[in-house]
Enzyme design. Structure first.
Site, short mmCIF file in Angstrom:
data_model
loop_
_atom_site.label_atom_id
_atom_site.label_comp_id
_atom_site.label_asym_id
_atom_site.label_seq_id
_atom_site.Cartn_x
_atom_site.Cartn_y
_atom_site.Cartn_z
N SER A 145 0.79 -1.24 0.00
CA SER A 145 0.00 0.00 0.00
C SER A 145 0.82 1.28 0.00
CB SER A 145 -0.97 0.00 1.19
OG SER A 145 -2.05 -0.86 0.93
N LYS B 137 0.02 3.70 -2.71
CA LYS B 137 -1.01 4.73 -2.58
C LYS B 137 -0.40 6.12 -2.45
CE LYS B 137 -4.62 1.83 -0.48
NZ LYS B 137 -4.00 0.53 -0.25
N SER C 289 -6.16 3.11 4.53
CA SER C 289 -5.58 2.37 3.39
C SER C 289 -6.66 1.69 2.57
CB SER C 289 -4.55 1.35 3.89
OG SER C 289 -3.65 1.03 2.85
#
Length: 473
Positions: free
Chosen positions: A55, A58, A302
């Site tokens: 993640s 991101k 997230s």
């Protein structure tokens, strides 16, 4: 650089942590630490090696979205009618057109239905049609595995969708399980929001108070059926599970029809998908929160689906095609414009769930250095989880980490976790007030226990430094 870096006390301590951590045996490590003021490299180890970021990807998606869409960008949902209204009867169709809003809640459908009621419509002698043509009809990113389809973090992506609560896990529904009225009876299973779009198969049992609490929720591949199995003791607290729906468009349309019924509006025709005719009349528009606010649940918690929506929205904004292909092209171009070497980056989705995504730690710290000069950086920084802050919408995925240390309330960073991968990248301020950028990516480990502790130790050491730029790392 690395040999010189290791001469300093802090550099040697980082090496000691890495070299004495059994969990990293046979694993890959990428670390990049640089000054937030000058961009100068302070410490690196494997910083040029391409690794799976999970993640942490991101960070790229959020920066590209802010640069492409702007922090004031909102997602709209539109309600149309087409036909002839005679008294309280509409001889025609009602159209609900989604434009990517991942935050639509049941109450928002109620408000849209109220707009129709204000038009004095009580009977629709036609169909209720959901229009999700704002994006393409590809529901899953290219590397998502079947096993993740039912999970909240692997939900299907549609331009018309819904969320069950203000965590905004779009395309999911909450399954709530509580004990039955007596031992031996089935548990009570409820859906939030209530909908008949999902079929519940209840195979649970209420057991004695000292019995085992074990509930499993499963949606079979490509079906609407959710099976709940297991046992729950009498008087036990509820069990809540988030499960994705098969088709977010049909789910949203079901919720909207339910809202229409609550407002006394009946549809005689079918509920189906279709495109809104150009000659249809716009009745109402619902707007999402601006992107600057959406970034908070997106980054703090997230949220994978938000990332993929943003990718498609960037593609729509730039090329008129709301697809992963076009959106990823936009994201890569934005990264190149921010000084990243896109030749060494493989970006297959927006969330980082793909095991094929690759980026060196050094490119992440480059990005975190470059975005500081952007006018939207305050919104970007505000969306990052803050270490040790128990508030979910402040601490996010770092709320239970580094508590009681010099990093608590100090570190702003993005976490990342998929199988065999753990990452942590962000900003930390030293004891003397020097701001430092770091990225720590760990790949190919077998034992997950203790992996985040390794990252936390390094970041806490940075927070405790008197003068990190003068340590001779």
């Amino acid at each position: 650089m690395q040999a010189a870096n290791e001469e300093g006390n802090l550099g040697m301590e980082i090496q000691r942590i890495l070299d004495t951590s059994p969990a990293l045996s046979g694993a890959l490590t990428g670390i990049s630490i640089r000054s937030a003021e000058t961009g100068e490299m302070i410490y690196e180890r494997g910083s040029q090696t391409r690794l799976r970021p999970a993640s942490n990807l991101k960070l790229l998606t959020a920066a590209a979205a802010l640069e492409t869409l702007g922090e004031d960008h909102v997602f709209q949902t539109e309600l149309y009618m087409k036909g002839v209204q005679v008294g309280h009867v509409l001889q025609g169709n009602v159209y609900l057109k989604g434009k990517g809003d991942p935050t639509l809640l049941e109450k928002d459908f109620d408000e849209l239905a109220a707009s129709l009621k204000r038009k004095q419509v009580k009977l629709v002698h036609g169909d209720l049609i959901g229009d999700d043509s704002w994006y393409d009809d590809v529901r899953y990113s290219q590397d998502l595995v079947w096993g993740d389809e039912q999970e909240y973090y692997g939900a299907a992506v549609s331009a018309l969708t819904a969320s069950p609560d203000e965590d905004y896990d779009t395309g999911t529904i909450i399954v709530e399980v509580t004990p039955g009225d007596k031992v031996g009876s089935m548990a009570t299973v409820e859906l939030k929001p209530e909908t008949d779009y999902v079929k519940i198969i209840n195979k649970t049992k209420t057991v004695a108070a000292d019995g085992k609490k074990k509930i499993e929720v499963d949606r079979s591949h490509d079906t609407h059926a959710v099976t709940v199995t297991g046992t729950i003791p009498e008087h036990a607290g509820e069990v809540k599970e988030w499960i994705s729906v098969k088709d977010p468009t049909e789910y949203a349309l079901n919720l909207f029809e339910k809202s229409m019924k609550k407002k006394g509006i009946k549809v005689l025709g079918d509920r189906k998908k279709g495109n809104t005719p150009v000659e249809a009349n716009l009745i109402a528009t619902h707007q999402s929160m601006p992107l600057s606010q959406l970034l908070i649940p997106f980054m703090k918690l997230s949220n994978n689906s938000h990332a993929e929506v943003l990718i498609k929205e960037m593609g729509k904004e730039a090329n008129g095609d709301g697809s992963w292909k076009d959106g990823l092209k936009v994201a890569r171009n934005q990264m190149k414009g921010m000084g990243l070497d896109t030749r060494t980056i493989k970006m297959r989705d927006g969330s980082g769930i793909s095991q094929v995504n690759m980026i060196p730690a050094n490119e992440i710290t480059k990005l975190l250095y470059a975005v500081q000069e952007k006018p939207w950086f305050p919104a970007y920084s505000n969306a990052l989880p803050i270490a040790g802050n128990e508030n979910r919408m402040v601490g996010g995925t770092l709320r239970k980490r580094m508590k009681g240390t010099a990093a608590a309330g100090n570190v702003r960073a993005k976490t990342g976790t998929i199988s065999g991968t753990s990452s942590l990248s962000g900003y930390v301020t030293t004891k003397r007030g020097e701001k430092v950028i770091f990225s720590i990516i760990l790949n190919n480990f077998v034992e997950e226990k203790g992996i985040t502790v390794i990252q936390d130790k390094i970041v806490v050491m940075l927070a405790e430094q008197e003068n990190v730029l003068a340590t001779g790392l």
